[in-house]
Design an enzyme around this catalytic site. Structure first.
Site, PDB file in Angstrom:
ATOM      1  N   ARG A 108       0.863  -1.193   0.000  1.00 55.03           N
ATOM      2  CA  ARG A 108       0.000   0.000   0.000  1.00 55.03           C
ATOM      3  C   ARG A 108       0.891   1.231   0.000  1.00 55.03           C
ATOM      4  O   ARG A 108       1.760   1.369   0.869  1.00 55.03           O
ATOM      5  CB  ARG A 108      -0.917   0.041   1.219  1.00 55.03           C
ATOM      6  N   HIS A 135      -7.570   0.638  -6.154  1.00 54.22           N
ATOM      7  CA  HIS A 135      -7.744  -0.134  -4.919  1.00 54.22           C
ATOM      8  C   HIS A 135      -8.446  -1.448  -5.288  1.00 54.22           C
ATOM      9  O   HIS A 135      -9.606  -1.678  -4.913  1.00 54.22           O
ATOM     10  CB  HIS A 135      -8.570   0.692  -3.926  1.00 54.22           C
ATOM     11  N   GLN A 138     -10.316  -4.008  -2.796  1.00 54.47           N
ATOM     12  CA  GLN A 138     -11.602  -3.471  -2.294  1.00 54.47           C
ATOM     13  C   GLN A 138     -12.764  -3.891  -3.208  1.00 54.47           C
ATOM     14  O   GLN A 138     -13.879  -4.146  -2.739  1.00 54.47           O
ATOM     15  CB  GLN A 138     -11.495  -1.934  -2.241  1.00 54.47           C
ATOM     16  N   ASP A 231     -17.000   7.910  -0.872  1.00 58.51           N
ATOM     17  CA  ASP A 231     -15.694   7.760  -0.219  1.00 58.51           C
ATOM     18  C   ASP A 231     -15.334   9.146   0.318  1.00 58.51           C
ATOM     19  O   ASP A 231     -15.967  10.145  -0.051  1.00 58.51           O
ATOM     20  CB  ASP A 231     -14.675   7.265  -1.270  1.00 58.51           C
ATOM     21  N   CYS A 272     -16.312   2.433   1.224  1.00 52.06           N
ATOM     22  CA  CYS A 272     -15.141   1.582   1.482  1.00 52.06           C
ATOM     23  C   CYS A 272     -14.640   1.752   2.911  1.00 52.06           C
ATOM     24  O   CYS A 272     -13.982   0.859   3.445  1.00 52.06           O
ATOM     25  CB  CYS A 272     -14.041   1.905   0.489  1.00 52.06           C
ATOM     26  N   ARG A 317     -14.007  -7.708   3.047  1.00 53.27           N
ATOM     27  CA  ARG A 317     -12.598  -7.506   2.681  1.00 53.27           C
ATOM     28  C   ARG A 317     -11.790  -8.749   3.061  1.00 53.27           C
ATOM     29  O   ARG A 317     -10.907  -9.188   2.329  1.00 53.27           O
ATOM     30  CB  ARG A 317     -12.005  -6.295   3.418  1.00 53.27           C
TER      31      ARG A 317
HETATM   32  N1  NVA Z   1      -9.749   7.185  -1.346  1.00 52.27           N
HETATM   33  C1  NVA Z   1      -9.378   6.772  -0.014  1.00 52.27           C
HETATM   34  C2  NVA Z   1      -9.638   5.324   0.173  1.00 52.27           C
HETATM   35  C3  NVA Z   1      -9.333   4.777   1.542  1.00 52.27           C
HETATM   36  C4  NVA Z   1      -9.607   3.316   1.657  1.00 52.27           C
HETATM   37  C5  NVA Z   1      -7.921   7.101   0.227  1.00 52.27           C
HETATM   38  O1  NVA Z   1      -7.102   6.821  -0.671  1.00 52.27           O
HETATM   39  O2  NVA Z   1      -7.593   7.649   1.267  1.00 52.27           O
HETATM   40  N1   CP Z   2     -11.216   0.451   2.827  1.00 50.82           N
HETATM   41  C1   CP Z   2      -9.931   0.405   3.232  1.00 50.82           C
HETATM   42  O1   CP Z   2      -9.026   0.161   2.445  1.00 50.82           O
HETATM   43  O2   CP Z   2      -9.736   0.660   4.545  1.00 50.82           O
HETATM   44  P1   CP Z   2      -8.327   0.861   5.268  1.00 50.82           P
HETATM   45  O3   CP Z   2      -7.745   2.154   4.772  1.00 50.82           O
HETATM   46  O4   CP Z   2      -8.640   0.893   6.737  1.00 50.82           O
HETATM   47  O5   CP Z   2      -7.433  -0.293   4.905  1.00 50.82           O
END
Ligand code: NVA
Ligand code: CP
Length: 330
Positions: A108, A135, A138, A231, A272, A317
């Site tokens: 990540r 992502h 997800q 989101d 999400c 998930r």
């Molecule tokens: N768009 C958000 C998703 C978090 C799971 C981010 O990248 O922070």
């Molecule tokens: N939805 C998701 O990816 O959550 P986290 O950022 O907590 O991993």
């Protein structure tokens, strides 16, 4: 011939066929059944995986850790503070070392090119746990949640309200295109998806019968909608200074009771997570103090209401990541 994705990386769903995605969805449902029935499935007890996190996480990290342990695997977690990656050691060198010790790598972080380079240099499957662009893990959880609600995802209209060019929205557009769904990006023009990605999805849609819709009108987005998805308005890695502009642009796209009422009566709400639906977070309270907003992308009544499915989605998930791990490592 059956679907076989053993040894493959999972970097973006653009690399996966509709049949491969459906196979992962079926396998996720099967792992969920096993878990619910309390049937042990330590089928990969000879494997070791490493999780690299350059951004924070609750769901993704826990889903990988619990999923891997349920499969009997060893798991090592590294964040950017506790490894040499990027500071004292190049990504290519790190990937080569990790590829010698582990059977697979989750990453990540920021640029999509990093997760792609990890796959290139490590020689083992790499799973994208979120980048600035995509992502993909997800998505398997999300469509599993849609299936659980409606039986078949095909033809269902899923509308994303908010920053429709972020990682989650990009991946939703791809997965809906692959699976013959109706995807609607509902956002002001500044937050509509990248034209190049739209062009790719239009090509996919020609094959699958998917419908792609782009609108800046929330009522149009909600019309005939089965899944209202949102989101956070500012994603990880974006500067704090962007909040004021985003609030101004995205406020009309908040999912609230009035918007839900414009969708099908059977519609569900998805997110999400994490979410700013009240003032119970440091950021939520800060935004309230600065801008007077009690909630951002979704109101508390919708978040806590009967149409909300975000916690089923979060649980999924774990089942879906287990399916991805199993299918690529078995
Ligand atoms: N768009 C958000 C998703 C978090 C799971 C981010 O990248 O922070
Ligand atoms: N939805 C998701 O990816 O959550 P986290 O950022 O907590 O991993």
């Amino acid at each position: 011939m059956g679907v076989n994705i053993r040894g493959r990386s999972f970097l973006t769903l653009l690399d996966y066929s509709p049949a491969e995605i459906r196979y992962l969805l079926d396998l996720s449902a099967e792992f969920k059944r096993l878990k619910m029935a309390g049937v042990e499935h330590k089928w990969l007890s000879d494997k070791q995986i490493v999780l690299l996190f350059e951004k924070t996480s609750t769901r993704t990290r826990c889903a990988f850790e619990v999923g891997a342990r349920d499969l009997g695997m060893g798991v090592t977690f590294l964040d950017s503070k506790s490894s040499q990656m990027g500071k004292k050691e190049s990504l290519a060198d790190t990937a080569k070392v990790l590829g010698r010790m582990f059977d697979g790598i989750e990453y990540r972080g920021y640029k999509q090119s990093v997760v792609e380079d990890l796959a290139k240099y490590s020689g083992v499957p790499v799973w994208n746990g979120l980048t600035d662009d995509f992502h993909p893990t997800q998505m398997i959880a999300d469509i599993l949640t849609v299936r659980e609600e409606f039986g078949d995802e095909r033809g269902r209209k899923l509308t994303f309200f908010g920053d429709a060019r972020n990682n989650v929205a990009n991946s939703l557009m791809v997965v809906c295109s692959k699976l013959g769904m109706h995807y609607c990006a509902c956002a002001p023009k500044e937050n509509q998806p990248d034209e190049k990605l739209i062009a790719k999805c239009r090509e996919i849609a020609k094959e699958t019968g998917a419908v792609l819709e782009f609108t800046d009108d929330p009522a149009q987005g909600a019309k005939d909608c089965d899944v209202l998805y949102t989101d956070i308005w500012v994603s990880m890695g974006e500067p704090d200074e962007i909040w004021a502009k985003r609030i101004e642009l995205l406020r009309p796209y908040q999912i609230n009771k009035e918007l839900m009422a414009l969708a099908k009566p059977t519609a569900i709400f998805m997110h999400c997570l994490p979410s700013y639906h009240d003032r119970e977070t440091a950021v939520g309270e800060d935004i309230y103090q600065k801008f007077g907003l009690e909630a951002m992308e979704v109101t508390d009544d919708v978040f806590l209401g009967t149409q909300a499915r975000q916690f089923d989605e979060a649980e999924n998930r774990m089942h879906s990541i287990k399916a991805i791990l199993y299918a690529t490592l078995k």
